[in-house]
Design an enzyme around this catalytic site. Structure first.
Site, PDB file in Angstrom:
ATOM      1  N   HIS A  38      14.065  -6.648  26.324  1.00  0.00           N
ATOM      2  CA  HIS A  38      14.789  -6.334  25.404  1.00  0.00           C
ATOM      3  C   HIS A  38      16.384  -6.146  26.008  1.00  0.00           C
ATOM      4  O   HIS A  38      16.415  -5.477  27.022  1.00  0.00           O
ATOM      5  CB  HIS A  38      14.523  -5.012  24.811  1.00  0.00           C
ATOM      6  CG  HIS A  38      15.440  -4.363  23.676  1.00  0.00           C
ATOM      7  ND1 HIS A  38      15.593  -5.156  22.406  1.00  0.00           N
ATOM      8  CD2 HIS A  38      16.606  -3.425  23.660  1.00  0.00           C
ATOM      9  CE1 HIS A  38      16.478  -4.469  21.571  1.00  0.00           C
ATOM     10  NE2 HIS A  38      17.244  -3.492  22.435  1.00  0.00           N
TER      11      HIS A  38
ATOM     12  N   ASP B 248      12.372   4.381  11.608  1.00  0.00           N
ATOM     13  CA  ASP B 248      13.675   4.171  12.325  1.00  0.00           C
ATOM     14  C   ASP B 248      14.671   3.482  11.404  1.00  0.00           C
ATOM     15  O   ASP B 248      15.923   3.820  11.470  1.00  0.00           O
ATOM     16  CB  ASP B 248      13.406   3.098  13.548  1.00  0.00           C
ATOM     17  CG  ASP B 248      14.637   2.782  14.255  1.00  0.00           C
ATOM     18  OD1 ASP B 248      15.713   3.401  14.617  1.00  0.00           O
ATOM     19  OD2 ASP B 248      15.077   1.587  13.912  1.00  0.00           O
TER      20      ASP B 248
ATOM     21  N   ARG C   3      22.101   7.483  10.070  1.00  0.00           N
ATOM     22  CA  ARG C   3      22.829   7.766  11.076  1.00  0.00           C
ATOM     23  C   ARG C   3      24.159   6.910  10.939  1.00  0.00           C
ATOM     24  O   ARG C   3      25.173   7.525  10.987  1.00  0.00           O
ATOM     25  CB  ARG C   3      22.306   7.447  12.538  1.00  0.00           C
ATOM     26  CG  ARG C   3      21.318   8.233  12.922  1.00  0.00           C
ATOM     27  CD  ARG C   3      20.433   7.646  14.038  1.00  0.00           C
ATOM     28  NE  ARG C   3      20.983   7.068  14.976  1.00  0.00           N
ATOM     29  CZ  ARG C   3      20.599   6.023  15.951  1.00  0.00           C
ATOM     30  NH1 ARG C   3      19.381   5.481  15.551  1.00  0.00           N
ATOM     31  NH2 ARG C   3      21.541   5.866  16.805  1.00  0.00           N
TER      32      ARG C   3
ATOM     33  N   SER D 137      15.174   4.928  18.968  1.00  0.00           N
ATOM     34  CA  SER D 137      15.499   3.852  17.950  1.00  0.00           C
ATOM     35  C   SER D 137      14.942   2.676  18.649  1.00  0.00           C
ATOM     36  O   SER D 137      14.004   2.000  18.106  1.00  0.00           O
ATOM     37  CB  SER D 137      16.752   3.918  17.435  1.00  0.00           C
ATOM     38  OG  SER D 137      16.983   2.618  16.871  1.00  0.00           O
TER      39      SER D 137
ATOM     40  N   LYS E 251      10.824   0.471  18.260  1.00  0.00           N
ATOM     41  CA  LYS E 251      10.315  -0.770  17.701  1.00  0.00           C
ATOM     42  C   LYS E 251       9.686  -1.483  18.791  1.00  0.00           C
ATOM     43  O   LYS E 251       8.842  -2.433  18.552  1.00  0.00           O
ATOM     44  CB  LYS E 251      11.596  -1.290  17.305  1.00  0.00           C
ATOM     45  CG  LYS E 251      12.237  -0.704  16.132  1.00  0.00           C
ATOM     46  CD  LYS E 251      13.730  -1.393  15.613  1.00  0.00           C
ATOM     47  CE  LYS E 251      14.598  -0.648  16.499  1.00  0.00           C
ATOM     48  NZ  LYS E 251      16.092  -0.508  15.962  1.00  0.00           N
TER      49      LYS E 251
HETATM   50  N1  URA Z   1      19.903  -0.634  18.500  1.00  0.00           N
HETATM   51  C1  URA Z   1      18.951   0.031  17.913  1.00  0.00           C
HETATM   52  O1  URA Z   1      17.964  -0.742  17.377  1.00  0.00           O
HETATM   53  N2  URA Z   1      19.022   1.437  17.404  1.00  0.00           N
HETATM   54  C2  URA Z   1      20.079   2.102  17.643  1.00  0.00           C
HETATM   55  O2  URA Z   1      20.224   3.245  17.567  1.00  0.00           O
HETATM   56  C3  URA Z   1      21.335   1.578  18.512  1.00  0.00           C
HETATM   57  C4  URA Z   1      20.998   0.020  18.880  1.00  0.00           C
END
Ligand code: URA
Length: 411
Positions: free
Chosen positions: A40, A119, A126, A141, A145
């Site tokens: 990632h 999320d 947020r 976050s 995922k």
């Molecule tokens: N990318 C994400 O998936 N979440 C975040 O909080 C910041 C960047």
């Protein structure tokens, strides 16, 4: 808001990550033999590494179940790049995704609604409460995922610098450490490489241009920085999968570029996901292959006004210029132009003569060209002396680097 101001300790961060991860579907890939490893990136400008890395690492016997995102603002997204290949589908069903992993060891798809829905809600909250910028919230976050993919190991490319999400090195380091700690404590071995994003990666910025550059690397060419970072991330993926020595991993991946196995795997993926494999024709047909991808109507060459060395190319400005040309999204619902973008003919440290072209812009409208040209002229800074090389890979964080905190300390 309390987390934003007070932070969270590692246990709290891991708990939140687990709760968000299990708020939806957690893939079970145990019926697919082999180690499943993903990569990632926190996002950058010209970052087409996944397009090269996923097939290359899969060609070395690792299962790569890659779930990627779309571009937003000045940063690009893997899904948009892949979708510039005619017919390529990123919306595979779970069955198609698993079939592809079983048959060719690789699939590159988009996130479904079922992955970490909590999320999505928290992120939206947020966003409107100005609390996106919190390291433990970002770490949980991203990790919720990734860990829902059912993987055995994860390599993170945490970008740092002007074109990155995290511009300051200390913040990038904190984010990297928090994610490595969280992944490890939830049972997925995680490694993070902190890499430079002060100038764009490679020479191409924009979707179909980046696909062409990725294919060039798989054919044994392409820009040095892009090759270096891909090989390094890949060697770490091989280490997580098979415990291989990093040097040995680098050798295997370089060999799989030379012998064409990486390119063959890329072609298999394009075919499995409904894309036109003619995009990957042999080098003697370069012109044909370019014609198969979306191509833009207007092309403008930018020429240097003086002699000198390229001291700086501000990645964020290049990313915004590319977005202005139509290659990126200003808002989540913006429509992108897959053919638009920029080729940086000169990179940091290169010499340039007066009147020599240093960049080419591709787009659809003259008004976009004017704005992008202005941004690009501001992005490039020349000097009389050749700047010193700065390392592309700054730091590597493994689980051994994480000193257990006492429990009350905040990340
Ligand atoms: N990318 C994400 O998936 N979440 C975040 O909080 C910041 C960047």
């Amino acid at each position: 808001m309390a987390i934003y101001f007070r932070g969270m300790n590692p246990e709290e961060t891991a708990s939140l990550t687990r709760i968000m991860m299990t708020s939806g579907q957690v893939l079970n890939l145990s019926d697919i033999p082999g180690k499943k490893i993903d990569k990632h990136s926190t996002g950058g400008v010209g970052d087409k590494v996944s397009l090269i890395l996923a097939p290359l690492v899969a060609s070395a016997g690792v299962i790569v179940p890659m779930i990627s995102g779309r571009g937003l603002g000045h940063t690009g997204g893997t899904l948009d790049k892949l979708e510039s290949i005619p017919g390529f589908r990123t919306d595979l069903s779970l069955k198609e995704f698993k079939d592809s992993l079983l048959k060719i060891g690789l699939a590159m798809v988009g996130q479904t609604e079922e992955i970490a829905p909590a999320d999505k809600k928290l992120y939206a909250l947020r966003d409107v409460t100005a609390t996106v910028d919190s390291i433990p919230l970002m770490a949980s976050s991203i990790m919720s995922k990734k860990l829902a993919e059912g993987i055995d190991g994860l390599v993170l490319d945490v970008k740092t610098g002007s074109g990155a999400f995290m511009k300051g090195y200390e913040d990038s380091l904190k984010l990297a450490r928090t994610m490595v700690e969280t992944g490890t404590s939830l049972g997925v071995e995680t490694v993070a490489l902190i890499t430079d994003m002060n100038q764009p990666l490679g020479r191409a910025v924009g979707n179909s241009l980046e696909v062409l550059e990725a294919i060039d690397v798989l054919k044994g060419g392409g820009p040095e920085d892009l090759v270096e970072i891909t090989i390094e991330l890949g060697a770490w993926m091989l280490r997580l999968a098979h415990g291989l020595d990093i040097e040995k991993g680098r050798g295997i991946l370089m060999a799989n570029i030379k012998n064409g196995d990486g390119l063959k795997k890329f072609k298999e993926m394009v075919s499995m996901q409904g894309g036109d494999t003619e995009v990957v024709v042999d080098s003697t047909h370069r012109v044909d292959r370019q014609e198969l991808l979306p191509s833009s109507e207007i092309k403008r060459e930018l020429r240097s006004k003086e002699n000198g060395y390229i001291e700086r190319i501000d990645a964020e400005s290049v990313g915004i210029a590319s977005m202005v040309l139509g290659a990126g999204r200003e808002r989540v619902d913006s429509v992108i132009d897959h053919s638009a973008g920029i080729i940086l003919m000169k990179k940091r440290g290169d010499s340039v003569r007066k009147e020599e072209p240093f960049a080419i812009l591709y787009g659809r409208e003259e008004s976009m060209m004017e704005k992008a040209e202005e941004l690009l002229l501001q992005a490039y800074k020349l000097s009389d002396t050749k700047p010193e090389r700065t390392p592309l890979i700054k730091t590597i964080i493994t689980k051994e680097d994480i000193v257990p905190l006492t429990g009350t300390e905040k990340t």
